[in-house]
Design a protein around this motif. Structure first.
Motif, PDB file in Angstrom:
ATOM      1  N   ARG A   1       1.149  -1.479   0.199  1.00  0.00           N
ATOM      2  CA  ARG A   1      -0.270  -0.232  -0.330  1.00  0.00           C
ATOM      3  C   ARG A   1       0.968   1.719   0.004  1.00  0.00           C
ATOM      4  O   ARG A   1       1.901   1.547   0.881  1.00  0.00           O
ATOM      5  CB  ARG A   1      -1.459  -0.425   1.153  1.00  0.00           C
ATOM      6  N   PRO A   2       1.074   2.077  -0.910  1.00  0.00           N
ATOM      7  CA  PRO A   2       1.732   2.908  -1.059  1.00  0.00           C
ATOM      8  C   PRO A   2       1.120   4.595  -0.155  1.00  0.00           C
ATOM      9  O   PRO A   2      -0.055   4.461   0.203  1.00  0.00           O
ATOM     10  CB  PRO A   2       1.151   3.548  -2.869  1.00  0.00           C
ATOM     11  N   CYS A   3       2.442   5.204   0.553  1.00  0.00           N
ATOM     12  CA  CYS A   3       1.739   6.017   1.430  1.00  0.00           C
ATOM     13  C   CYS A   3       3.416   6.970   1.562  1.00  0.00           C
ATOM     14  O   CYS A   3       4.419   6.895   1.866  1.00  0.00           O
ATOM     15  CB  CYS A   3       0.858   5.619   2.752  1.00  0.00           C
ATOM     16  N   ASP A   4       2.858   8.085   2.212  1.00  0.00           N
ATOM     17  CA  ASP A   4       3.836   8.683   2.720  1.00  0.00           C
ATOM     18  C   ASP A   4       3.663   8.904   4.495  1.00  0.00           C
ATOM     19  O   ASP A   4       4.963   9.131   4.750  1.00  0.00           O
ATOM     20  CB  ASP A   4       3.215  10.796   2.329  1.00  0.00           C
ATOM     21  N   VAL A   5       3.059   8.889   5.020  1.00  0.00           N
ATOM     22  CA  VAL A   5       3.651   8.137   6.195  1.00  0.00           C
ATOM     23  C   VAL A   5       2.572   7.656   6.997  1.00  0.00           C
ATOM     24  O   VAL A   5       1.209   6.813   6.051  1.00  0.00           O
ATOM     25  CB  VAL A   5       2.174   9.540   6.972  1.00  0.00           C
ATOM     26  N   GLY A   6       2.771   6.207   7.436  1.00  0.00           N
ATOM     27  CA  GLY A   6       2.131   5.691   8.642  1.00  0.00           C
ATOM     28  C   GLY A   6       2.393   5.018  10.188  1.00  0.00           C
ATOM     29  O   GLY A   6       2.849   5.762  10.543  1.00  0.00           O
ATOM     30  N   LEU A   7       0.153   4.664  10.312  1.00  0.00           N
ATOM     31  CA  LEU A   7       0.503   4.849  11.647  1.00  0.00           C
ATOM     32  C   LEU A   7       0.415   3.523  11.816  1.00  0.00           C
ATOM     33  O   LEU A   7      -0.702   2.777  12.061  1.00  0.00           O
ATOM     34  CB  LEU A   7      -0.914   6.094  11.754  1.00  0.00           C
ATOM     35  N   ILE A   8       1.079   2.581  12.737  1.00  0.00           N
ATOM     36  CA  ILE A   8       1.058   1.114  13.510  1.00  0.00           C
ATOM     37  C   ILE A   8       0.372   1.221  14.748  1.00  0.00           C
ATOM     38  O   ILE A   8       1.544   1.805  15.818  1.00  0.00           O
ATOM     39  CB  ILE A   8       2.358   0.567  12.728  1.00  0.00           C
TER      40      ILE A   8
ATOM     41  N   ILE B   1       9.588  -0.888   7.787  1.00  0.00           N
ATOM     42  CA  ILE B   1      10.205   0.328   7.378  1.00  0.00           C
ATOM     43  C   ILE B   1      10.790  -0.155   6.433  1.00  0.00           C
ATOM     44  O   ILE B   1      11.427   1.675   6.386  1.00  0.00           O
ATOM     45  CB  ILE B   1      10.985   0.281   9.225  1.00  0.00           C
ATOM     46  N   THR B   2      11.922  -0.826   7.209  1.00  0.00           N
ATOM     47  CA  THR B   2      13.220  -0.800   6.089  1.00  0.00           C
ATOM     48  C   THR B   2      12.880  -0.341   4.644  1.00  0.00           C
ATOM     49  O   THR B   2      13.511  -0.019   4.074  1.00  0.00           O
ATOM     50  CB  THR B   2      14.419  -1.779   6.229  1.00  0.00           C
ATOM     51  N   ARG B   3      12.219  -1.647   4.217  1.00  0.00           N
ATOM     52  CA  ARG B   3      11.923  -0.944   2.476  1.00  0.00           C
ATOM     53  C   ARG B   3      10.656  -0.502   2.234  1.00  0.00           C
ATOM     54  O   ARG B   3      11.081  -0.302   1.242  1.00  0.00           O
ATOM     55  CB  ARG B   3      10.986  -2.510   2.249  1.00  0.00           C
ATOM     56  N   SER B   4      10.164   0.168   2.811  1.00  0.00           N
ATOM     57  CA  SER B   4       9.727   1.673   1.992  1.00  0.00           C
ATOM     58  C   SER B   4      10.396   3.197   2.440  1.00  0.00           C
ATOM     59  O   SER B   4      11.372   3.090   3.572  1.00  0.00           O
ATOM     60  CB  SER B   4       8.145   1.608   3.499  1.00  0.00           C
ATOM     61  N   ASN B   5       9.761   4.109   2.378  1.00  0.00           N
ATOM     62  CA  ASN B   5       9.956   4.956   2.031  1.00  0.00           C
ATOM     63  C   ASN B   5       8.883   6.229   2.984  1.00  0.00           C
ATOM     64  O   ASN B   5       8.687   6.947   1.946  1.00  0.00           O
ATOM     65  CB  ASN B   5      10.765   5.711   0.553  1.00  0.00           C
ATOM     66  N   THR B   6       8.842   5.662   3.803  1.00  0.00           N
ATOM     67  CA  THR B   6       7.898   6.221   4.506  1.00  0.00           C
ATOM     68  C   THR B   6       8.527   6.450   5.569  1.00  0.00           C
ATOM     69  O   THR B   6       9.140   5.388   6.089  1.00  0.00           O
ATOM     70  CB  THR B   6       6.804   5.051   4.374  1.00  0.00           C
TER      71      THR B   6
ATOM     72  N   MET C   1       9.510  15.113   6.795  1.00  0.00           N
ATOM     73  CA  MET C   1      10.605  14.437   6.647  1.00  0.00           C
ATOM     74  C   MET C   1       9.959  13.287   5.606  1.00  0.00           C
ATOM     75  O   MET C   1      10.996  12.671   4.426  1.00  0.00           O
ATOM     76  CB  MET C   1      10.415  13.922   7.787  1.00  0.00           C
ATOM     77  N   ALA C   2       9.087  12.651   5.521  1.00  0.00           N
ATOM     78  CA  ALA C   2       9.441  11.859   4.565  1.00  0.00           C
ATOM     79  C   ALA C   2       9.264  12.353   2.896  1.00  0.00           C
ATOM     80  O   ALA C   2       9.993  12.043   1.865  1.00  0.00           O
ATOM     81  CB  ALA C   2       7.597  10.989   4.341  1.00  0.00           C
ATOM     82  N   ARG C   3       8.622  13.908   2.943  1.00  0.00           N
ATOM     83  CA  ARG C   3       8.998  14.482   1.650  1.00  0.00           C
ATOM     84  C   ARG C   3      10.445  14.639   1.361  1.00  0.00           C
ATOM     85  O   ARG C   3      11.040  14.075  -0.238  1.00  0.00           O
ATOM     86  CB  ARG C   3       7.719  15.258   0.831  1.00  0.00           C
ATOM     87  N   LEU C   4      10.955  15.175   2.042  1.00  0.00           N
ATOM     88  CA  LEU C   4      12.702  15.909   2.374  1.00  0.00           C
ATOM     89  C   LEU C   4      13.171  13.920   1.489  1.00  0.00           C
ATOM     90  O   LEU C   4      14.101  14.271   0.538  1.00  0.00           O
ATOM     91  CB  LEU C   4      13.460  16.121   2.916  1.00  0.00           C
TER      92      LEU C   4
END
Length: 439
Positions: free
Chosen positions: A44-51, A68-73, A120-123
């Motif tokens: 699931r693509p996302c900019d921010v994740g809440l777990i 967490i390691t494999r996502s750019n989030t 931070m995710a965007r940067l």
């Protein structure tokens, strides 16, 4: 097109009832919200994740770490206060998550944290692709920054490796992006990896690629950062933290410019830029860094000046960040009071430009008047310095709160490090945050 570019995608993983109650307000605030189980989160693509962390996640933390390691989030943990007090869980949360929230939610703080995480995710995403736009300019008119810009115009057109040296927070990745943008490779990928932010056992796979099980039961190959940068620029940040075995493999690649893909040697054309804040010569003497790799990377060299040597740029940089983050948060731009400017001038800025950026971002959120004050930045203004100190207990309380604010400004992305800087245990750190109602 502008509206599409401004969509902020939030993924809530393993949502609980409290999480689901947040969704209507988040959608009103402009978030595109999706939810799923942990098993489905990677797709699931996302900019921010809440777990929402549950006991089973603490028993199998590797599943969370891999996501967490494999996502750019940027990921935010949600858990109970009781769970957080357990030291091993506190360590896990501080090491792997951008921030955390305990239940029940403080809705206002959730909004602030999500905004910061999105920024931070965007940067980070920009750092992994192309570095363009005004936020990536080397701003300033001080002598060190003028000389740096002049040097980069000379080095950028070459194909030689460049070693970028400077203290933490001085903009070494920005220098690397500038070299890429001014080179003949500007229309090709700019791919970065922070060697200190990836686990030792994962760096080899992240750089050179790895095999993983596919949904159909077969093997799928994940492209490494080196191959992803083919034709463009590869930026190795904090190269001094590269393990010796990975150093040997990187040296081999720099010598023959090939990597192994499914048993075949594949040529890869990249320009390599590296950055470090540590003394590599000392690391070589201590046998922690290969001398032959050092000479491969240190063909050309660039140094970034600390902010304490660029005080003439303070107001310009502060106003730039204020404008940039006011757009991100949707708050109106504010300028700085005279007291705030004086306080910034007296501060030593041990965290350099990154610290200034974080303090300004914080100031925009906290400011209630027409201007950003010294207090909003977590700095002491003239009035606080000259006012009576009150009782000793009051003085100690102010100093304690100031220390917490300072360390959070510099290390808000790693609360475990923040606790170590203050010389206290993590449980004590959490208790102090609660005592002063900082988080």
């Amino acid at each position: 097109m502008h509206e599409l570019a401004s969509i902020r995608r939030l993924l809530i993983v393993e949502p609980c009832e409290e999480c689901l109650r947040l969704i209507p307000g988040l959608r009103i605030a402009g978030w595109e919200v999706d939810s799923c189980t942990l098993d489905a989160a990677a797709s699931r693509p996302c900019d921010v994740g809440l777990i929402r962390l549950m006991p089973q996640h603490f028993e199998q933390p590797q599943l969370i770490k891999e996501l967490i390691t494999r996502s750019n989030t940027e990921w935010i943990a949600v858990l109970t206060a009781e769970d957080l007090r357990r030291e091993l869980i506190g360590d896990f949360v501080c090491e792997w998550f951008f921030d955390f929230h305990t239940l029940p939610f403080d809705v206002a703080r959730v909004q602030v944290t999500l905004g910061r995480a999105y920024g931070m995710a965007r940067l980070r995403a920009q750092g992994a692709t192309y570095g363009n736009g005004p936020e990536h300019e080397l701003l300033g008119e001080s002598r060190p920054i003028r000389e740096l810009r002049r040097l980069l115009t000379k080095l950028a057109p070459t194909e030689s490796p460049v070693l970028i040296r400077g203290e933490t927070g001085t903009g070494k990745e920005l220098v690397a992006r500038t070299l890429h943008q001014q080179s003949q490779r500007r229309n090709q990928p700019f791919v970065s990896i922070n060697c200190s932010a990836v686990g030792e056992h994962q760096l080899q796979a992240e750089l050179f690629g790895y095999e993983e099980d596919g949904f159909s039961g077969g093997q799928q190959r994940k492209t490494g950062r080196i191959e992803a940068a083919n034709g463009g620029t590869l930026f190795l940040d904090e190269i001094g933290d590269l393990p010796l075995d990975v150093q040997a493999n990187l040296l081999r690649f720099l010598q023959d410019r090939h990597i192994d893909v499914n048993g075949e040697r594949v040529a890869v054309d990249v320009r390599v830029l590296a950055a470090t804040h540590v003394d590599l010569e000392a690391a070589i003497r201590k046998k922690r860094f290969r001398e032959d790799l050092y000479y491969r990377l240190n063909v050309l060299q660039v140094g970034t000046a600390p902010l304490r040597e660029r005080h003439g740029d303070l107001a310009l940089l502060a106003n730039h960040f204020a404008h940039f983050y006011s757009q991100e948060t949707g708050r109106r731009p504010r300028n700085f009071s005279q007291d705030a400017l004086v306080a910034m001038g007296k501060h030593d800025w041990p965290g350099n430009v990154r610290e200034l950026e974080n303090r300004v971002r914080r100031g925009l959120v906290l400011a209630e008047g027409r201007q950003i004050e010294a207090f909003d930045l977590g700095l002491l203004g003239e009035e606080e310095i000259s006012s009576s100190m009150g009782t000793l207990d009051e003085y100690k309380c102010r100093a304690e709160r100031q220390a917490l604010c300072d360390v959070l400004t510099r290390h808000s992305d790693n609360l475990s490090v923040a606790a170590k800087v203050l010389g206290i245990s993590r449980p004590t750190f959490y208790r102090l945050l609660h005592k002063h109602q900082i988080r």
